[in-house]
Design a protein around this motif. Structure first.
Motif, mmCIF file in Angstrom:
data_model
loop_
_atom_site.group_PDB
_atom_site.id
_atom_site.type_symbol
_atom_site.label_atom_id
_atom_site.label_comp_id
_atom_site.label_asym_id
_atom_site.label_seq_id
_atom_site.Cartn_x
_atom_site.Cartn_y
_atom_site.Cartn_z
ATOM 1 N N LYS A 194 -3.289 19.987 3.476
ATOM 2 C CA LYS A 194 -3.567 19.503 5.153
ATOM 3 C C LYS A 194 -4.864 20.503 5.702
ATOM 4 O O LYS A 194 -4.454 22.218 5.339
ATOM 5 C CB LYS A 194 -2.525 20.103 5.328
ATOM 6 C CG LYS A 194 -1.075 19.059 4.948
ATOM 7 C CD LYS A 194 -0.028 19.241 6.228
ATOM 8 C CE LYS A 194 1.059 18.049 5.830
ATOM 9 N NZ LYS A 194 2.875 18.423 6.128
ATOM 10 N N ASP A 199 2.466 12.531 3.513
ATOM 11 C CA ASP A 199 4.010 13.239 4.314
ATOM 12 C C ASP A 199 4.706 11.338 5.100
ATOM 13 O O ASP A 199 5.282 11.471 5.488
ATOM 14 C CB ASP A 199 3.182 13.124 5.231
ATOM 15 C CG ASP A 199 3.560 15.209 5.806
ATOM 16 O OD1 ASP A 199 4.327 15.209 5.223
ATOM 17 O OD2 ASP A 199 2.798 15.450 6.658
ATOM 18 N N ARG A 248 7.298 15.429 1.264
ATOM 19 C CA ARG A 248 6.745 16.013 1.981
ATOM 20 C C ARG A 248 7.145 16.990 3.895
ATOM 21 O O ARG A 248 7.262 17.987 3.019
ATOM 22 C CB ARG A 248 4.972 15.795 2.003
ATOM 23 C CG ARG A 248 4.497 17.600 2.360
ATOM 24 C CD ARG A 248 2.599 16.988 2.026
ATOM 25 N NE ARG A 248 2.483 18.083 1.971
ATOM 26 C CZ ARG A 248 0.516 17.959 2.359
ATOM 27 N NH1 ARG A 248 0.129 17.378 1.289
ATOM 28 N NH2 ARG A 248 0.117 19.051 2.518
ATOM 29 N N HIS A 249 8.150 15.657 3.803
ATOM 30 C CA HIS A 249 8.780 16.503 4.658
ATOM 31 C C HIS A 249 9.860 17.540 4.934
ATOM 32 O O HIS A 249 9.567 18.710 6.120
ATOM 33 C CB HIS A 249 10.121 15.276 6.333
ATOM 34 C CG HIS A 249 8.715 14.375 6.609
ATOM 35 N ND1 HIS A 249 7.346 14.387 7.629
ATOM 36 C CD2 HIS A 249 9.628 13.358 6.478
ATOM 37 C CE1 HIS A 249 7.183 13.303 7.749
ATOM 38 N NE2 HIS A 249 8.125 12.250 7.339
ATOM 39 N N ASN A 293 8.310 21.173 5.907
ATOM 40 C CA ASN A 293 8.626 21.477 7.169
ATOM 41 C C ASN A 293 9.480 22.107 7.455
ATOM 42 O O ASN A 293 10.084 22.228 8.603
ATOM 43 C CB ASN A 293 7.690 20.571 7.672
ATOM 44 C CG ASN A 293 6.314 20.088 8.124
ATOM 45 O OD1 ASN A 293 5.896 21.125 7.834
ATOM 46 N ND2 ASN A 293 6.235 19.285 9.056
ATOM 47 N N LYS A 297 6.106 15.245 13.245
ATOM 48 C CA LYS A 297 7.088 14.105 12.762
ATOM 49 C C LYS A 297 7.710 13.762 13.595
ATOM 50 O O LYS A 297 8.873 12.648 12.927
ATOM 51 C CB LYS A 297 8.269 15.664 11.977
ATOM 52 C CG LYS A 297 7.240 16.079 11.024
ATOM 53 C CD LYS A 297 7.906 16.880 9.560
ATOM 54 C CE LYS A 297 9.264 17.794 11.029
ATOM 55 N NZ LYS A 297 7.833 18.908 11.421
#
Length: 338
Positions: free
Chosen positions: A138, A218, A222-223, A226, A305
């Protein structure tokens, strides 16, 4: 000569897979990695002094950089691309980043855009960058409207996490990295509190490598990376980055525990565990004085998100997951308790 133990984690992305090496002295492996790519020339973008800036073993130009959110802009990316062009860098060559998380992000984005993508190797020098920013591809820069709003996915060809770089860090930078290590506790890295730093870095990288291999862009899983970041990013913005990323993520992690408890997703003991783990790494567990809750809510609504209402990655019976449309009163109550 002492032979130090080097950990190797493979980020499995098919033909775009790459190694992450962790340990003392791994920066000296840069020429071998450059040779493996077959690059003839390199631009080394370094936010570190000359003695800590590695030689890639091929003709190269060193471009000085500055770590910090305020240089994390499209103007910096443009300036770097002009340096690449002036040096005559081609698509067959390589860009090397040497610095903290912001340098890693900016250089990664410049490499991903120049000639529509040239190879990049990261040498993250801060604990934060080693456990998080340098792995996963990223890249992004900030706009006045928010953090990380302009970027691309551009995977590096290798990441060299030299633990000797950490000896040069001020204490505030170590704390910054521990925010990400604390949040990793709640998303599957296990309890790393009493492990040596190389083991902590390797565990965080291995967790991230697994998640990125399963969900590079994402779409879902993959969230979970966060965790603690929704409030964390809002706090960074609200304090004009006076609160550093890792410190803000630490506070965001405590908040995520409180919010999950308030929504009945986790028991009180697990809520307390969030505070204990973050405090155990020497991080603050309360909101900084003077931040306005209305401003925080507005910033969290703008989070990347948040496709519907207020969204947070929250712990629950099945582990952490993205929860959309969290009621505003629950968020306000969780903030008020901090």
């Amino acid at each position: 000569m002492t032979v130090h133990h080097i950990e190797r984690v493979e980020v499995d992305l098919g033909d775009r897979s790459y190694p992450v090496l962790v340990g003392p002295g791994v920066r000296h492996r840069l020429p071998a990695e450059v040779a493996r790519l077959g690059a003839r020339r390199a631009v080394v973008v370094s936010a570190r002094p000359p003695e800590w800036t590695p030689d890639p073993g091929v003709p190269h130009r060193v471009v000085p950089a500055r770590d910090g959110e305020h240089d994390k802009t499209l103007a910096t990316v443009a300036a770097l691309c002009r340096e690449f062009a002036d040096f005559g860098l081609t698509r067959a060559d390589v860009v090397v980043s040497c610095g903290g998380g912001t340098t890693t992000d900016v250089v990664g984005l410049a490499a991903g855009l120049y000639h529509r993508g040239v190879a990049v190797i990261h040498l993250p020098t801060s604990l934060l960058a080693q456990v998080d920013a340098s792995v996963g591809g990223k890249t992004a820069v900030n706009l006045p409207e928010g953090k990380n709003l302009v970027g691309v996915y551009w995977q590096p060809r290798a990441v060299l996490c030299d633990t000797e770089h950490l000896s040069t860090l001020p204490e505030v930078e170590r704390r910054n990295g521990y925010g990400e290590i604390a949040r990793a506790h709640f998303i599957g890295a296990g309890d790393l509190r009493d492990r040596p730093v190389a083991a902590q870095i390797t565990a965080c990288v291995a967790l991230k490598a697994r998640v990125v291999a399963a969900d590079e862009r994402d779409a879902g899983l993959r969230h979970i990376l966060n965790y603690g970041h929704t409030l964390g990013h809002a706090l960074e913005r609200a304090t004009d980055f006076r609160l550093r990323h890792g410190e803000a993520v630490g506070v965001g992690t405590v908040f995520a525990g409180r919010l999950a408890g308030r929504l009945g997703r986790i028991p009180a003991a697990r809520v307390d565990e969030h505070r204990e783990v973050v405090a155990g790494y020497g991080l603050d567990t309360t909101l900084p004085a003077g931040v306005d809750h209305d401003e925080l809510l507005a910033l969290m609504r703008r989070d990347k998100k948040s496709t519907s209402g207020l969204s947070f990655v929250l712990d629950g019976p099945a582990g952490p997951e993205l929860v959309a449309d969290v009621p505003e009163d629950a968020v306000r109550a969780a903030l008020a308790g901090m």
